[in-house]
Design an enzyme around this catalytic site. Sequence first.
Site, PDB file in Angstrom:
ATOM      1  N   ASP A  44       0.830  -1.200   0.000  1.00  0.00           N
ATOM      2  CA  ASP A  44       0.000   0.000   0.000  1.00  0.00           C
ATOM      3  C   ASP A  44       0.868   1.255   0.000  1.00  0.00           C
ATOM      4  O   ASP A  44       2.082   1.169  -0.120  1.00  0.00           O
ATOM      5  CB  ASP A  44      -1.001  -0.007   1.156  1.00  0.00           C
ATOM      6  CG  ASP A  44      -0.316  -0.229   2.487  1.00  0.00           C
ATOM      7  OD1 ASP A  44       0.771   0.356   2.683  1.00  0.00           O
ATOM      8  OD2 ASP A  44      -0.864  -0.968   3.319  1.00  0.00           O
ATOM      9  N   MET A 102      -2.480   9.117  12.937  1.00  0.00           N
ATOM     10  CA  MET A 102      -3.686   9.529  12.209  1.00  0.00           C
ATOM     11  C   MET A 102      -4.425  10.640  12.952  1.00  0.00           C
ATOM     12  O   MET A 102      -5.644  10.626  13.026  1.00  0.00           O
ATOM     13  CB  MET A 102      -4.629   8.324  12.025  1.00  0.00           C
ATOM     14  CG  MET A 102      -4.031   7.234  11.160  1.00  0.00           C
ATOM     15  SD  MET A 102      -5.022   5.736  11.107  1.00  0.00           S
ATOM     16  CE  MET A 102      -4.503   4.906  12.612  1.00  0.00           C
ATOM     17  N   LYS A 161      -5.573   2.020   0.116  1.00  0.00           N
ATOM     18  CA  LYS A 161      -6.936   2.529   0.262  1.00  0.00           C
ATOM     19  C   LYS A 161      -6.976   3.986  -0.150  1.00  0.00           C
ATOM     20  O   LYS A 161      -7.995   4.635  -0.125  1.00  0.00           O
ATOM     21  CB  LYS A 161      -7.397   2.372   1.714  1.00  0.00           C
ATOM     22  CG  LYS A 161      -7.518   0.916   2.119  1.00  0.00           C
ATOM     23  CD  LYS A 161      -7.979   0.810   3.564  1.00  0.00           C
ATOM     24  CE  LYS A 161      -7.466  -0.485   4.178  1.00  0.00           C
ATOM     25  NZ  LYS A 161      -7.330  -0.395   5.618  1.00  0.00           N
TER      26      LYS A 161
HETATM   27  N1  SAH Z   1       1.234   0.330  10.980  1.00  0.00           N
HETATM   28  C1  SAH Z   1       1.715   1.676  10.848  1.00  0.00           C
HETATM   29  C2  SAH Z   1       0.667   2.724  11.127  1.00  0.00           C
HETATM   30  C3  SAH Z   1      -0.466   2.716  10.164  1.00  0.00           C
HETATM   31  S1  SAH Z   1      -1.664   3.924  10.524  1.00  0.00           S
HETATM   32  C4  SAH Z   1       2.935   1.868  11.751  1.00  0.00           C
HETATM   33  O1  SAH Z   1       3.266   0.997  12.535  1.00  0.00           O
HETATM   34  O2  SAH Z   1       3.601   2.902  11.629  1.00  0.00           O
HETATM   35  C5  SAH Z   1      -1.185   5.205   9.424  1.00  0.00           C
HETATM   36  C6  SAH Z   1      -0.638   6.378  10.188  1.00  0.00           C
HETATM   37  O3  SAH Z   1       0.687   6.112  10.597  1.00  0.00           O
HETATM   38  C7  SAH Z   1      -0.530   7.660   9.389  1.00  0.00           C
HETATM   39  O4  SAH Z   1      -1.759   8.336   9.321  1.00  0.00           O
HETATM   40  C8  SAH Z   1       0.482   8.414  10.211  1.00  0.00           C
HETATM   41  O5  SAH Z   1      -0.089   8.954  11.365  1.00  0.00           O
HETATM   42  C9  SAH Z   1       1.407   7.300  10.632  1.00  0.00           C
HETATM   43  N2  SAH Z   1       2.563   7.171   9.737  1.00  0.00           N
HETATM   44  C10 SAH Z   1       2.921   6.101   9.025  1.00  0.00           C
HETATM   45  N3  SAH Z   1       4.077   6.320   8.367  1.00  0.00           N
HETATM   46  C11 SAH Z   1       4.468   7.569   8.699  1.00  0.00           C
HETATM   47  C12 SAH Z   1       5.583   8.373   8.385  1.00  0.00           C
HETATM   48  N4  SAH Z   1       6.549   7.951   7.577  1.00  0.00           N
HETATM   49  N5  SAH Z   1       5.650   9.604   8.919  1.00  0.00           N
HETATM   50  C13 SAH Z   1       4.707  10.064   9.756  1.00  0.00           C
HETATM   51  N6  SAH Z   1       3.636   9.344  10.071  1.00  0.00           N
HETATM   52  C14 SAH Z   1       3.514   8.109   9.574  1.00  0.00           C
END
Ligand code: SAH
Length: 526
Positions: free
Chosen positions: A45, A183, A67
């Site tokens: 994704d 998020m 998504k």
């Molecule tokens: N499983 C993922 C999170 C998924 S939810 C994890 O462990 O990181 C998706 C959210 O993760 C985004 O809306 C944001 O808040 C955060 N996120 C994921 N990658 C990011 C990044 N490189 N920089 C900042 N926020 C990030």
Amino acid sequence: MTTTATASPPTLGKVYLVGAGPGDPGLITLRGKYLLEHAEVVVYDYLANPKLLSYVPKTAEFIYAGKKGGGLHAFTQKDINRLLVKHAQRGKTVVRLKGGDPFIFGRGAEEIQELVAEGIDFEVVPGVTSATAAATYAGIPITHREYTASVAFVTGHEDPAKKMSNISWEKLATGAGTIVIYMGIKTLPSITRKLIDHGRSPDTPVAVVRWASTPQQRSVVGTLETICEVVQQADIKPPALVIIGEVVKLRSTIDWFEKRPLFGKRIVVTRTRDQASDLVAKLEEHGAECLEYATIQIEPVEDYRIFDAAMATIAEYQWILFTSINAVSYFFQRLFHLGLDSRHLAGPKIAVVGRATAEKLLQYGLKADLIPEQFTGEGLAKALVQTRVEGSRILLPRAMQAAELLPETLTDAGATVTVAPVYRNVPPPGLGDELRRHLLSGTIDMVTFTSSSTVANFLAMLKADSKDEAHALFSKVQIATIGPVTTATVLEHGLSVAVQPEKYTIADMVQSIVALYRTSAPSANR
Ligand code: SAH
């Protein structure tokens, strides 16, 4: 009549839920990389860095299941669950690559539950979650003995179908030292309000980090009271993390990622596919974002008769000259093809144009007898002439078209030079239009050239037919070259050069670029 074969049930495949890490492709686990290298189907994704897909065999099926954006249609979670089941039932090894850690706000568990229900084997590989990566890459330790002994990971986006919040904001507000919110950009105003209302000081420091650990990373800092306005002013959009707590104060001391000298610089690397990696790696080391454009593609020649004849009479040669890494690679490719190896070259001495070529040669077990002080064809010619080449036979394996200065100088000095083409340069399929847009919009800071031919080919690729046109395309872009010959070619095309190192190596070129940006200019506007 039909014959009935006793069909055994198809062997089920296996699904690997793999954490891709936060963005920097270097932050995937070794296990994750291994599984990508062995995948038959990969489902990914938008949060997983596309560079990771280069580990996947080209024969695999690649399925974008984001998504958000990019795909033809938006997948629902149900679609994704079914997709994984379908491919596993076809007996495939499926890697489901998920941003960060699969089990931290990643709905990984829902995908696994579906697999369990269908009796499909699975494995989960954890990943570096974006909360720790964002904090670390913004220079914020999420825990610290003097500031906080606890940290909470919270989602700012609960399942919209839920009537009541599962998060007890009144306990969280003062219950956790550091709070990291995933998020949470859209709901930031209500989150900060709830925390203040439930007793957290409005002066609590807050950082928001977007696209953490990537060249696009941006961080802003405020307090619970001010952060909403700061985020709005800076136009910070998802994906971003919100880090709340006293530890944010440490950013002023620990910030490192965004402080690297080339951070925020977008640099075009124009080289052949085979050679770009060294320059790219060194520039990225200093924080640059590199866009690689192949201006030449290297291929074997069709006719190796001159080379083969030279190998048959190798004892008659006093010197073999290597003027590029490619020449070394293709020389040995053909040598091995003939059933020979390095021992065949025991007779003649070997000269190379520079250190990189010498290192390449060493990989084949051969040490160069001569490396000129100046790493150019001219430098090599001078050094050889000093060894008195009169009457000697010299073999020059090289590109089909190349500068004639070296063989001519040696011939003038009384040597007999055999030019044996071992590879040729061909133009790669065009990327010109995309690049033109980038250059004109000013989203590129610098273009690097490491040879005269890349200059000519690059401009040809851009369809810049006149000096004026070239000038217009480069009005917002600086140029770095590796040495005076390349610089001269750039100037001939009506362009100017901002950087040229004193020594003509990739390492020195990178050092000069770093020095230029240390003393100058903010980044190009994005
Ligand atoms: N499983 C993922 C999170 C998924 S939810 C994890 O462990 O990181 C998706 C959210 O993760 C985004 O809306 C944001 O808040 C955060 N996120 C994921 N990658 C990011 C990044 N490189 N920089 C900042 N926020 C990030």
